[in-house]
Write a protein that holds these residues in place. Structure first.
Motif, short mmCIF file in Angstrom:
data_model
loop_
_atom_site.label_atom_id
_atom_site.label_comp_id
_atom_site.label_asym_id
_atom_site.label_seq_id
_atom_site.Cartn_x
_atom_site.Cartn_y
_atom_site.Cartn_z
N LYS A 182 0.74 -1.11 0.08
CA LYS A 182 -0.22 0.03 0.10
C LYS A 182 0.90 1.21 0.02
N TYR A 183 0.32 2.37 -0.64
CA TYR A 183 0.88 3.67 -0.34
C TYR A 183 1.81 3.72 0.90
N HIS A 184 1.04 3.83 1.89
CA HIS A 184 1.67 4.27 3.15
C HIS A 184 2.57 3.29 3.79
N GLU A 185 2.49 1.77 3.38
CA GLU A 185 3.65 0.92 3.60
C GLU A 185 4.80 1.30 2.84
N ILE A 186 4.78 1.69 1.74
CA ILE A 186 5.93 2.19 0.89
C ILE A 186 6.39 3.47 1.35
N ALA A 187 5.78 4.55 1.81
CA ALA A 187 6.27 5.64 2.50
C ALA A 187 6.95 5.28 3.73
N ASP A 188 6.61 4.32 4.48
CA ASP A 188 7.21 3.99 5.85
C ASP A 188 8.40 3.29 5.64
N ARG A 189 8.30 2.30 4.48
CA ARG A 189 9.73 1.56 4.35
C ARG A 189 10.71 2.61 3.71
#
Length: 170
Positions: free
Chosen positions: A133-140
């Motif tokens: 998900k977008y937020h997972e990519i942003a976090d990683r």
């Protein structure tokens, strides 16, 4: 309505039918042919038109039915019927066999296009492709979510440009 009045009304409405013909055929020449066929059918069947009803709607119906009839004729023309004892359609999708060569070339081209992307675009794009998900990519990646969305958008745009030859292929 006299023949002259009917002809005048047809002529007046023909320009409003052109966009509908284009929508159906998606080709200028085919649209012009469809429009002409519609006008000829309407004129030859003018006695079937009930005065006081909507002429434009009647013409749209004639055009739609003409298009459907022409399409069905084209499909039937492209189907070969085997008249042997088996009595089946040769081009039936049940017996379709493909050699996957086209798909293999396409996959190679897609992988090459992805490999050409700069890492700042490729990494978020591939993560999104793999289901993140977008937020997972942003976090990683420790970047803002807006940046993630923008980079994925740019990656798609670059891939679309690079793979334009596959745009209208099946």
């Amino acid at each position: 309505m006299t023949t002259l009045e009917f002809s005048y009304s047809l002529n007046k409405l023909s320009s409003s039918l052109k966009p509908f013909a284009m929508k159906l055929t998606r080709d200028v020449d085919d649209a012009n042919d469809l429009l002409q066929d519609t006008m000829v059918k309407a004129f030859t069947n003018r006695d079937k038109f009930t005065e006081g009803t909507n002429l434009k709607a009647w013409l749209y119906t004639i055009m739609k039915n003409t298009f459907i009839t022409n399409y069905q004729k084209m499909v039937r023309r492209g189907t070969f019927v085997d008249t042997t004892d088996n009595l089946h359609y040769i081009n039936s999708s049940d017996s379709l066999i493909e050699n996957d060569a086209y798909g293999s070339f396409a996959m190679d081209d897609i992988q090459e296009a992805i490999d050409k992307l700069e890492d700042v675009y490729k990494t978020p794009f591939m993560m999104h492709f793999r289901g993140f998900k977008y937020h997972e990519i942003a976090d990683r990646l420790q970047i803002p979510i807006g940046t993630v969305k923008n980079r994925i958008h740019i990656a798609r745009k670059l891939l679309k440009e690079d793979l334009f030859v596959y745009r209208h292929k099946n």
